[in-house]
Design an enzyme around this catalytic site. Structure first.
Site, PDB file in Angstrom:
ATOM      1  N   GLU A 193      75.129  -0.146 102.362  1.00 24.78           N
ATOM      2  CA  GLU A 193      76.019  -1.509 102.033  1.00 24.78           C
ATOM      3  C   GLU A 193      77.879  -0.570 101.626  1.00 24.78           C
ATOM      4  OE1 GLU A 193      74.502  -0.895  99.545  1.00 24.78           O
ATOM      5  OE2 GLU A 193      75.659  -0.870  98.320  1.00 24.78           O
ATOM      6  N   LYS A 199      66.305  -4.704  98.032  1.00 25.61           N
ATOM      7  CA  LYS A 199      65.228  -3.157  96.870  1.00 25.61           C
ATOM      8  C   LYS A 199      63.471  -3.812  96.372  1.00 25.61           C
ATOM      9  CE  LYS A 199      70.121  -0.674  96.007  1.00 25.61           C
ATOM     10  NZ  LYS A 199      69.056   0.537  96.265  1.00 25.61           N
ATOM     11  N   ASP A 258      76.814  -1.440  90.824  1.00 23.84           N
ATOM     12  CA  ASP A 258      77.776  -0.126  92.142  1.00 23.84           C
ATOM     13  C   ASP A 258      78.312  -0.487  91.697  1.00 23.84           C
ATOM     14  OD1 ASP A 258      76.550   0.565  94.110  1.00 23.84           O
ATOM     15  OD2 ASP A 258      75.424  -0.837  94.860  1.00 23.84           O
ATOM     16  N   ARG A 300      78.598   2.191 101.734  1.00 29.08           N
ATOM     17  CA  ARG A 300      79.744   2.914 103.648  1.00 29.08           C
ATOM     18  C   ARG A 300      80.129   1.690 104.138  1.00 29.08           C
ATOM     19  NH1 ARG A 300      74.341   6.528 105.236  1.00 29.08           N
ATOM     20  NH2 ARG A 300      73.880   5.665 103.107  1.00 29.08           N
ATOM     21  N   ASP A 339      74.060  -4.824  93.703  1.00 22.80           N
ATOM     22  CA  ASP A 339      73.057  -4.498  95.210  1.00 22.80           C
ATOM     23  C   ASP A 339      72.053  -5.173  95.527  1.00 22.80           C
ATOM     24  OD1 ASP A 339      72.899  -2.946  97.564  1.00 22.80           O
ATOM     25  OD2 ASP A 339      72.867  -1.156  96.869  1.00 22.80           O
TER      26      ASP A 339
HETATM   27  N1  BES Z   1      74.162   1.838  95.530  1.00 21.36           N
HETATM   28  C1  BES Z   1      73.200   1.737  96.056  1.00 21.36           C
HETATM   29  C2  BES Z   1      72.555   3.908  95.998  1.00 21.36           C
HETATM   30  C3  BES Z   1      71.981   4.546  94.368  1.00 21.36           C
HETATM   31  C4  BES Z   1      71.012   4.053  94.418  1.00 21.36           C
HETATM   32  C5  BES Z   1      73.069   4.885  93.419  1.00 21.36           C
HETATM   33  C6  BES Z   1      70.099   4.683  93.238  1.00 21.36           C
HETATM   34  C7  BES Z   1      72.289   4.114  92.850  1.00 21.36           C
HETATM   35  C8  BES Z   1      70.729   4.614  92.297  1.00 21.36           C
HETATM   36  C9  BES Z   1      73.375   1.974  97.852  1.00 21.36           C
HETATM   37  O1  BES Z   1      74.117   1.448  98.067  1.00 21.36           O
HETATM   38  C10 BES Z   1      72.333   2.467  98.123  1.00 21.36           C
HETATM   39  O2  BES Z   1      71.380   1.540  98.690  1.00 21.36           O
HETATM   40  N2  BES Z   1      71.512   3.526  99.222  1.00 21.36           N
HETATM   41  C11 BES Z   1      70.222   3.918  99.290  1.00 21.36           C
HETATM   42  C12 BES Z   1      70.902   4.490 101.239  1.00 21.36           C
HETATM   43  C13 BES Z   1      70.166   4.435 102.416  1.00 21.36           C
HETATM   44  C14 BES Z   1      69.074   2.747 102.928  1.00 21.36           C
HETATM   45  C15 BES Z   1      70.385   5.468 103.597  1.00 21.36           C
HETATM   46  C16 BES Z   1      69.750   4.664  98.918  1.00 21.36           C
HETATM   47  O3  BES Z   1      70.103   4.927  98.189  1.00 21.36           O
HETATM   48  O4  BES Z   1      68.662   4.359  99.053  1.00 21.36           O
HETATM   49 ZN    ZN Z   2      74.468   0.010  96.653  1.00 17.04          ZN
HETATM   50 MN    MN Z   3      72.433  -0.661  98.418  1.00 18.50          MN
END
Ligand code: BES
Ligand code: ZN
Ligand code: MN
Length: 495
Positions: free
Chosen positions: A350, A278, A289, A352, A271
Site C-alpha cells: 500500500e 499480515k 509505518d 507505493r 499497516d
Molecule cells: N510497511 C510494509 C513494509 C515493512 C515490512 C516494513 C516489515 C518493515 C517491516 C509494507 O507496506 C509492506 O507490507 N510491504 C510488503 C510488500 C509486498 C506485499 C510486496 C512486504 O514487504 O512484505
Molecule cells: Zn506499509
Molecule cells: Mn503493507
C-alpha cells in the site's frame, strides 16, 4: 535540555560530572591529564591498576573525589591512540551517556570534543556529542504512569578552548536543531496507532507551522484528493474509519523563486496489510509505518530551527491500511492521479500506492529534487538488515550527494540498482502496471514502481524499513534518517 559551550578551566567548572577520554596503553587525553594533576594522580592510578583498559566504549565512573569541588569524573575508553573514525567516536559517546543515566546526575561537562576524529573538526564533534547524548537520554514515557525513570539531566556543557568556540557554537546550534527533529520523529513513531492517526499527524504539522514563521502548513482532505484524482491514495484509505490526510509543509528560507527541495514521507499510521492481512506476530510494529512521514516533520523542524537559506516542501500522505468490507481487494484496478492504472495484486503493498499520487502531486512545486522516505519493504531488511537504509534513484548526482551526507552524518545508506530489466517484473495483464513484482528483488521492484511516477524530475528514494526502528528489548523509533537529511540540507545550503 540546556546545552552550552564552555571554555572555563576544569577546576572552575560547575557540574556534577566531567567526562574525559582515555586511550589504550594508559594514554590520557589532555583534559584527563589536567584532571589527573588536580586529583593527585587519581586517574593514572586507576588506569595503572588496570581498572580501565581504555578500550573503546569501556567506562569507569569515579564518584567520590576527596578534597575537590569536582563531584565525579567519567573515564571513557576511546581505543588505540590514533584519530578515531566517526563510528568509533559515536560509540564512545553512546557508552558515556549510557553510564550517566543515573538519576542523581543533573549536569555534565563533556571534554571529548578535544579527541582527534578523522571525520571532522570542532563543529562536527560538538554536533555529534549533542546528537548522541540526546539520543541516549530519550525515553518514551508519554503513555507511562511512572515518569521517574526519565533522565534527570538538565545541563550539558561541551568544553572547547576559546579559539574553537565559534565552530563549536555552530555545531551546538546544528546539534540542538537536529536533536529536536529526531526527538519529534521518535515520539511520533513510538506513539500507538490509536493515538497517532492521520488526523493526529496533521495536527502535529499544524503545530509546527504555528511555531515557525517561515513554515506554512496545509492539509488536503479526502474530498480534495478526490478532486485531484488521487485514486491510488484513496484506494488505501477506503478500508479505514480514519480519513486520509495529505499534509503539506512549505518552508520558505530561500529566495522567493528558488526551486524547492521536496521531501515526501510515507505516513501509514497502521499497516494491517488490508485484505492481504499480515500475520499477527509482530503486527504491533506496523504502527511505525509512518516513520517516513515523521522524519519529514523532524527534518523540516530541524531546517526551520537552523534557519537554512533553502526552500523545502514536505509532503506526507497519511492513512491506515485496514481490512474492511469497503477495502481494496486483490485484483482491483485503480486509476492514479497520473492517469496510469494499477492492478492491486496485494493490498499490503500500500505504501507505493499512497506515495505514487504524492509523487505526481509534487510536480506542481517545480522541484529542484524530490526525495521520498518510506518503510516500504520487508525485503530491504533481508538485503541490508538494520544497518543501512536502501537508496535508489534516477539521478547519480543526487544519489552521490545523499551518500556523501550519509557518511558525514554516520547514518548509513547503500545504493541498489534501478535497471530497466527489473521494470519487467511489474507488468500486469489487465492494467498499466501491477503493484507488486513477485518474490525477487522486492526493494528494487517497489522503487521501480515509484520511478514510473517520478519521471519528470531528479528523484531518490530511501527505504527505511530496517533503520527507522529497533525491535526486541530496545524496541523503539530511531529517528533515522533525520540526521542524514539534515546533513544533506546543510550541504545544499553551503553549496
Ligand atoms: N510497511 C510494509 C513494509 C515493512 C515490512 C516494513 C516489515 C518493515 C517491516 C509494507 O507496506 C509492506 O507490507 N510491504 C510488503 C510488500 C509486498 C506485499 C510486496 C512486504 O514487504 O512484505
Ligand atoms: Zn506499509
Ligand atoms: Mn503493507
Amino acid at each position: 535540555m540546556d546545552y552550552s559551550i564552555e571554555s572555563t578551566s576544569l577546576e572552575k567548572l560547575q557540574c556534577d560530572c566531567i567526562i574525559v577520554g582515555i586511550y589504550e596503553d594508559q594514554q590520557l587525553c589532555p583534559s584527563a591529564t589536567a584532571l589527573d594533576n588536580l586529583t593527585q594522580g587519581m586517574i593514572s592510578k586507576i588506569v595503572g591498576r588496570g581498572d580501565s583498559s581504555g578500550k573503546n566504549g569501556e567506562t569507569v565512573l569515579i564518584n567520590i573525589i576527596p578534597d575537590s569541588r569536582i563531584e565525579s569524573i567519567l573515564l571513557v575508553g576511546l581505543g588505540k591512540k590514533e584519530p578515531l573514525s566517526g563510528k568509533n567516536y559515536r560509540k564512545a559517546l553512546f557508552a558515556a551517556i549510557n553510564s550517566l543515566k543515573k538519576p542523581q546526575i543533573k549536569s555534565i561537562a563533556c571534554t571529548l570534543a578535544e579527541c582527534e576524529v578523522t571525520t571532522g573538526g570542532w563543529q562536527w564533534k560538538t554536533r555529534q556529542i549533542i546528537e548522541v547524548f540526546n539520543d541516549g537520554i530519550y525515553q518514551f514515557t508519554a503513555q507511562k504512569s511512572d515518569k521517574t525513570t526519565e533522565s534527570k539531566l538538565q545541563k550539558i556543557a561541551v568544553l572547547a578552548p576559546e579559539s574553537e568556540t565559534a565552530s563549536a557554537q555552530t555545531g551546538l546550534l546544528q546539534g540542538q536543531a537536529i536533536a529536536e527533529g529526531i526527538n519529534l520523529t521518535k515520539l511520533l513513531g513510538d506513539l500507538p496507532g490509536n493515538i497517532c492517526t492521520p488526523a493526529y499527524l496533521a495536527g502535529q504539522a499544524i503545530e509546527l507551522g504555528k511555531k515557525h514563521e517561515k513554515l506554512t502548513v496545509k492539509v488536503l482532505e479526502e474530498s480534495d484528493m478526490a478532486e485531484l484524482g488521487m485514486g491510488a491514495l484513496l484506494s488505501v484509505s477506503r478500508g479505514s474509519r480514519q480519513p486520509a490526510k495529505l499534509i503539506t509543509l512549505a518552508y520558505q528560507g530561500g529566495e522567493k523563486n528558488a526551486r524547492p527541495i521536496v521531501l515526501i514521507g510515507k505516513g501509514l499510521t497502521f499497516d494491517a496489510g488490508g485484505i492481504s492481512l499480515k500475520p499477527s506476530l509482530g503486527m504491533d510494529e506496523m504502527k511505525y509505518d509512518m516513520c517516513g512521514g515523521a522524519a519529514v516533520l523532524g527534518t523540516l523542524l530541524a531546517a526551520a530551527q537552523m534557519q537554512l537559506p533553502l526552500n523545502i516542501v514536505g509532503l506526507i500522505p497519511s492513512s491506515e491500511n485496514m481490512p474492511d468490507g469497503n477495502a481494496n481487494k486483490p485484483g482491483d484496478i485503480i486509476t492514479s492521479m497520473s492517469g496510469k492504472t494499477i492492478e492491486v495484486l496485494n493490498t499490503d503493498a500500500e505504501g507505493r500506492l499512497i506515495l505514487c499520487d504524492t509523487l505526481t502531486y509534487a510536480e506542481r512545486y517545480n522541484p529542484e529534487v524530490v526525495i521520498d522516505l518510506a518503510t516500504l519493504t520487508g525485503a530491504c531488511l533481508v538485503a541490508l538488515g538494520r544497518v543501512a537504509s536502501g537508496l535508489l534513484g534516477n539521478d547519480d548526482g543526487l544519489c552521490n550527494d545523499l551518500l556523501g551526507a550519509s557518511e558525514a552524518a554516520n547514518d548509513s545508506l547503500w545504493r541498489l540498482p534501478l535497471w530497466e530489466e527489473y521494470q519487467e517484473l511489474l507488468k500486469s495483464n489487465f492494467a498499466d502496471l501491477a503493484n507488486i513484482g513477485g518474490k525477487d528483488a522486492g526493494t528494487i521492484t517497489a522503487a521501480c514502481f515509484l520511478s514510473s511516477f517520478a519521471e519528470n524530475y531528479r528523484w531518490a528514494h530511501l527505504d527505511i524499513a530496517g533503520t527507522a526502528w529497533r525491535t526486541g528489548q530496545t524496541k523503539g523509533a530511531t529517528g533515522r534518517p533525520v540526521s542524514l537529511l539534515s546533513q544533506y540540507l546543510i550541504n545544499r545550503a553551503n553549496a
